[in-house]
Design an enzyme around this catalytic site. Structure first.
Site: not given
Ligand code: NAP
Ligand code: G4F
Length: 363
Positions: A127, A129, A151, A155
Site C-alpha cells: 500500500t 500508506e 496499519y 503492512k
Molecule cells: P476490504 O474490502 O476491506 O477487504 C479485506 C478482505 O480481507 C475481506 O475479504 C475481509 O474479510 C478479509 N479479512 C480481514 N481480516 C481477515 C482475516 N483475519 N483472515 C482472513 N481474511 C480477512 O479491502 P480491499 O479494499 O479490497 O483491499 C484489499 C487489500 O489491498 C487489503 O490488503 C488492503 O490492505 C490492500 N490495499 C487496499 C487499497 C485500496 O485503496 N482499496 C490500497 C492499497 C492496499 P471479511 O469480508 O470477512 O471482513
Molecule cells: O478513505 P480513507 O479511510 O482511506 P485511507 O486511509 O487512505 O486508506 C485506504 O487506502 C490505503 C492506500 O493508500 C489502503 F492501504 C487502505 O487499506 C485503505 O484502503 O481515508 C482517506 C483520507 C484520509 O486522509 C482521511 O483522514 O480521507 C480522510 N478523511 C476525511 N474524512 C476521512 C474522513 N476518512 C474516512 N475514512 N472517514 C472520514 O469521515
C-alpha cells in the site's frame, strides 16, 4: 487450467480479482471467514460457478491456512486479506499487526511448508500508506517509506517479509504498492464511499448532513477494477518485482465531495476553515457537510501521489487509458443513487426510480 487462491475474496478487490481470473479461465479458490451474518454480497453472483470455490480460513490461524494450501495447491496466491481500515488500526493495533504483518508470514511459510515454494507465485497487497509522512512527492518504488499508522507499520512488515522470502528462498513473491482505489463495492466507511452514499441519501431526502474529518487530505484515487488487472500482470512477469500502481493524479477529499454532490444534483460551495469549514448547498444555503473531530486520526497521511512510470513501462498499464477520476466518482454516485432509491418504501420507490431512469442517472 491455472489455479489461483485469493485471500480476502469477499472484499472489494477480492471480488473484482475473482471475476477477472474466472474470465481468464482460472480455477479460482477464495478464503472466507466464519461470521454470524454471512456477508458475501460482493461475490454472491459468483457462487455456484463451477470454477469458483470457497474455503474457510483466517490469516490469524496457521492451521486453516496450511489446510487450504494443501488442498488447493495453487499456482498463484493473491494475499488481499487484511484489516484494511487505517482509522480502525488505531483502535485495534494488535489485531491489525497479527493479520496484516504476521498473517503474511503465515501464508509465505505455509507455502514453503506445503512444498509449494518452487511452483507457487505470491502477490502481496501492499500500500501507498507505507510512504505515510511522505519524504518525496510524487512517490515511486525508490521513495523511502515512513509509515504513519499501526496499519502502515504492519503492512511494512508484510512488504519486507515478502522481499525476504524472495531473496532467502528464491520464491516468486512480489508486492504491488497500490495507491487508493475505490468502486461501487468500496466499504461504506472509507471516505469516498461515505461521501457518495451520503450525497445520494441527501439528494433523495434520506439524510440531513454528512460529517467528515480532514477535507484537505490529498489522495491519488483510481478505480479498483482497473487495479486488479495489475495484480495479475505483476505475477506474469519473468522476474518477481515490486510495482507502484497509481493514477498519477492527486485530489483532495473536498474535490471528491464537490464532484459527488454535483453528480447527485447538488452544487456545493465550501466556506470557512479547519474544523469550522462547511459544505453548503449553493441553491438553498443549507449546510450539508460539517467537519467533526471524530474523524481526525492521531497521525494522518495527507499527501499521497503516485508515480506509476515503472508499471507503464514494464506492464504496459497506462492510467491515462483507464477510468478517470471524474468517471470513478460518477460510477460510485450512480450506483448509490440506485441503491438509495430502492431502499425507499412503496410508491416512492417507483416514483424515484422512474425519475432517475428518465434523467439517465440510473441505467
Ligand atoms: P476490504 O474490502 O476491506 O477487504 C479485506 C478482505 O480481507 C475481506 O475479504 C475481509 O474479510 C478479509 N479479512 C480481514 N481480516 C481477515 C482475516 N483475519 N483472515 C482472513 N481474511 C480477512 O479491502 P480491499 O479494499 O479490497 O483491499 C484489499 C487489500 O489491498 C487489503 O490488503 C488492503 O490492505 C490492500 N490495499 C487496499 C487499497 C485500496 O485503496 N482499496 C490500497 C492499497 C492496499 P471479511 O469480508 O470477512 O471482513
Ligand atoms: O478513505 P480513507 O479511510 O482511506 P485511507 O486511509 O487512505 O486508506 C485506504 O487506502 C490505503 C492506500 O493508500 C489502503 F492501504 C487502505 O487499506 C485503505 O484502503 O481515508 C482517506 C483520507 C484520509 O486522509 C482521511 O483522514 O480521507 C480522510 N478523511 C476525511 N474524512 C476521512 C474522513 N476518512 C474516512 N475514512 N472517514 C472520514 O469521515
Amino acid at each position: 487450467m491455472k489455479t489461483a487462491l485469493i485471500t480476502g475474496v469477499t472484499g472489494q478487490d477480492g471480488s473484482f480479482l475473482a471475476e477477472l481470473l474466472l474470465e481468464k479461465g482460472y480455477d479460482v479458490h477464495g478464503t472466507i471467514r466464519r461470521s454470524s451474518v454471512d456477508f458475501r454480497e460482493r461475490i454472491a453472483h459468483l457462487e455456484g460457478k463451477p470454477n469458483f470455490h470457497l474455503h474457510y480460513a483466517d490469516l490469524g490461524d496457521s492451521m486453516s491456512i496450511i489446510q487450504v494450501l494443501n488442498k488447493v495447491k495453487p499456482d498463484e496466491v493473491y494475499n488481499l486479506a487484511a484489516q484494511s481500515h487505517v482509522q480502525v488500526s488505531f483502535d485495534s493495533p494488535e489485531f491489525t499487526a497479527d493479520v496484516d504483518a504476521t498473517g503474511v508470514l503465515r501464508l509465505l511459510e505455509g507455502i514453503r511448508q506445503c512444498g509449494l515454494a518452487d511452483k507457487c507465485r505470491f502477490y502481496q497487497a501492499s500500500t501507498s500508506e507505507l510512504y505515510g509522512k511522505v519524504e518525496e512527492v510524487p512517490q515511486n518504488e525508490d521513495t523511502p517509506f515512513h509509515p504513519y499508522s499501526p496499519y502502515a507499520v504492519a503492512k511494512l512488515y508484510g512488504f519486507w517479509i515478502v522481499k525476504e522470502y524472495r531473496e532467502a528462498y528464491n520464491m516468486y513473491a512480489c508486492s504491488g504498492i497500490l495507491f487508493n482505489h475505490e468502486s461501487e463495492r468500496r466499504g461504506e466507511t472509507f471516505v469516498t464511499r461515505k461521501i457518495t452514499l451520503a450525497a445520494a441519501r441527501i439528494a433523495q431526502g434520506k439524510q440531513e448532513k454528512l460529517y467528515l474529518g480532514n477535507l484537505s487530505s490529498l489522495r491519488d484515487w483510481g478505480y479498483a477494477k482497473d487495479y486488479v488487472e495489475c495484480m495479475w500482470q505483476i505475477l506474469q512477469q519473468e522476474k518477481p518485482e515490486d510495482f507502484v500502481i497509481a493514477s498519477g493524479e492527486q485530489h483532495s477529499v473536498r474535490d471528491f465531495c464537490l464532484l459527488a454532490f454535483r453528480r447527485a444534483g447538488i452544487e456545493l460551495e465550501f466556506k470557512g476553515e479547519g474544523i469550522d469549514e462547511k459544505g453548503i448547498d449553493k441553491n438553498t444555503g443549507r449546510i450539508l457537510i460539517e467537519v467533526s473531530k471524530d474523524f481526525y486520526r492521531p497521525t494522518d497521511v495527507v499527501n499521497l501521489w503516485g508515480d506509476p512510470s515503472k508499471a507503464k513501462r514494464q506492464l504496459g498499464w497506462n492510467p491515462n487509458e483507464k477510468t478517470s477520476f471524474e468517471q470513478l466518482v460518477n460510477i460510485m454516485v450512480d450506483a448509490d443513487m440506485a441503491k438509495v432509491a430502492v431502499e425507499r418504501a412503496g410508491e416512492q420507490v417507483r416514483t424515484n426510480l422512474e425519475e432517475y431512469l428518465e434523467k439517465g442517472i440510473v441505467k
